[in-house]
Design a protein around this motif. Structure first.
Motif, PDB file in Angstrom:
ATOM      1  N   MET A   1      51.710  31.188  41.010  1.00 54.32           N
ATOM      2  CA  MET A   1      50.575  30.571  40.316  1.00 54.32           C
ATOM      3  C   MET A   1      50.913  30.499  38.829  1.00 54.32           C
ATOM      4  N   VAL A   2      50.146  29.705  38.095  1.00 54.93           N
ATOM      5  CA  VAL A   2      50.324  29.687  36.649  1.00 54.93           C
ATOM      6  C   VAL A   2      50.019  31.082  36.102  1.00 54.93           C
ATOM      7  N   HIS A   3      51.007  31.701  35.483  1.00 54.65           N
ATOM      8  CA  HIS A   3      50.959  33.041  34.872  1.00 54.65           C
ATOM      9  C   HIS A   3      50.756  34.172  35.883  1.00 54.65           C
ATOM     10  N   GLY A   4      50.875  33.900  37.186  1.00 51.72           N
ATOM     11  CA  GLY A   4      50.685  34.968  38.171  1.00 51.72           C
ATOM     12  C   GLY A   4      51.263  34.596  39.522  1.00 51.72           C
ATOM     13  N   CYS A   5      50.844  35.317  40.566  1.00 51.90           N
ATOM     14  CA  CYS A   5      51.206  34.929  41.933  1.00 51.90           C
ATOM     15  C   CYS A   5      50.061  35.280  42.872  1.00 51.90           C
ATOM     16  N   GLY A   6      50.086  34.694  44.056  1.00 56.07           N
ATOM     17  CA  GLY A   6      48.996  34.855  45.008  1.00 56.07           C
ATOM     18  C   GLY A   6      48.938  36.262  45.593  1.00 56.07           C
ATOM     19  N   ARG A   7      47.801  36.559  46.186  1.00 57.96           N
ATOM     20  CA  ARG A   7      47.626  37.857  46.849  1.00 57.96           C
ATOM     21  C   ARG A   7      48.508  37.964  48.081  1.00 57.96           C
ATOM     22  N   LEU A   8      48.843  39.193  48.444  1.00 55.87           N
ATOM     23  CA  LEU A   8      49.646  39.448  49.642  1.00 55.87           C
ATOM     24  C   LEU A   8      48.693  39.701  50.810  1.00 55.87           C
TER      25      LEU A   8
ATOM     26  N   GLN B   1      48.878  46.731  40.908  1.00 58.43           N
ATOM     27  CA  GLN B   1      47.948  46.882  39.769  1.00 58.43           C
ATOM     28  C   GLN B   1      46.991  45.708  39.674  1.00 58.43           C
ATOM     29  N   LYS B   2      47.478  44.514  39.997  1.00 64.80           N
ATOM     30  CA  LYS B   2      46.596  43.325  39.950  1.00 64.80           C
ATOM     31  C   LYS B   2      45.501  43.439  41.008  1.00 64.80           C
ATOM     32  N   ASP B   3      45.867  43.948  42.183  1.00 73.33           N
ATOM     33  CA  ASP B   3      44.861  44.095  43.238  1.00 73.33           C
ATOM     34  C   ASP B   3      43.757  45.064  42.823  1.00 73.33           C
TER      35      ASP B   3
ATOM     36  N   PHE C   1      45.857  39.455  32.474  1.00 71.69           N
ATOM     37  CA  PHE C   1      46.606  40.505  33.156  1.00 71.69           C
ATOM     38  C   PHE C   1      48.071  40.516  32.695  1.00 71.69           C
ATOM     39  N   ALA C   2      48.664  39.338  32.552  1.00 67.91           N
ATOM     40  CA  ALA C   2      50.078  39.228  32.156  1.00 67.91           C
ATOM     41  C   ALA C   2      50.325  39.849  30.783  1.00 67.91           C
TER      42      ALA C   2
END
Ligand SMILES: [Zn+2]
Length: 258
Positions: free
Chosen positions: A139-146, A254-256, A183-184
């Motif tokens: 994703m822009v500046h991140g990634c999707g959930r697992l 940590q994001k979760d 977050f980033a």
């Protein structure tokens, strides 16, 4: 809705994006993902385009719920999706696997393996347009959930993308740029790049301009998931000297919990 040189970006549902690529010579119009039919049909009708191809990234409802209505409106529509997920995708006219290509009048789309968010997730790279349609992986500046896959799988997915040309632009399935940027900022991004995006995102939001279409080169300065090999990022994640894979998993964890 916004038309770049070659890619029309359509907002769907609350925070999804769908994308159109059209070729005037062949008349082909390619759609990536179908969160809902109405805004996509409106965009097509406004331009006088007939939808010919639909490329699906994964099986989640907010990426496929528009398929039936679009197929009804455009009976010749050619629906493409992952062979591995054919059992839980709408009826496919073509089942593809990583390494395959989909040739259309609007260019050739290379199918990339992109597990992590779901296990059957694929992405589409269109080199002529320098575009990566990453769905809910990068994703822009991140990634999707697992949801289904492991952190290792998502790490490998992001590594595959990182090897694409740096001028490749990322077109993801959602707009989470602001939350992802906040977050980033914890993970030692390039200070100047961070400052620029912090200044730019509110302006884009005010204008209703999509945040997607950031280049991999820019993402490599900000997106922590593309920077887990860097000592300062490992340090910021609380895992100095850990492997890039372990740092990746820790940042996602940590994001979760953020
Ligand atoms: Zn999803």
């Amino acid at each position: 809705m916004r038309t770049t040189d070659t890619i029309t970006i359509i907002r769907c549902l609350s925070d999804n994006y769908a994308y159109l690529m059209h070729d005037a010579t062949s008349g082909d119009t390619v759609l990536i993902d179908a969160p809902e039919a109405a805004p996509i049909q409106a965009a097509l009708e406004a331009r006088g385009w007939t939808l010919t191809h639909l490329l699906l990234t994964h099986h989640h409802a907010d990426h496929i719920d528009g398929v039936a209505a679009l197929k009804a409106a455009y009976p010749d529509l050619h629906v493409v999706g992952a062979a591995a997920d054919a059992h839980r995708l709408p009826a496919l006219d073509r089942q593809v696997s990583p390494g395959d290509t989909v040739d259309t009048g609007a260019g050739r789309f290379a199918v990339l393996d992109a597990p992590g968010h779901t296990v059957g997730h694929i992405a589409y790279h269109q080199p002529q347009a320098q575009a990566l349609f990453s769905g809910d992986s990068l994703m822009v500046h991140g990634c999707g959930r697992l949801f289904e896959g492991s952190a290792q799988q998502m790490f490998d997915t992001i590594a595959t993308f990182a090897a694409l040309p740096d001028d490749t632009r990322v077109y993801s399935g959602h707009d989470y740029a602001q939350a992802n940027l906040t977050f980033a900022a914890r993970f030692a991004p390039d200070a100047q790049a961070l400052e620029q995006r912090q200044a730019m995102l509110p302006k884009l939001a005010d204008q209703g301009t999509p945040t997607v279409g950031v280049t991999l080169a820019e993402e490599k300065l900000i997106n922590p998931y593309l920077r887990t090999h860097l000592p300062q990022v490992a340090q910021a994640a609380g895992l100095p000297d850990a492997t890039a894979e372990a740092v990746f998993a820790e940042i996602r964890r940590q994001k979760d919990n953020a």
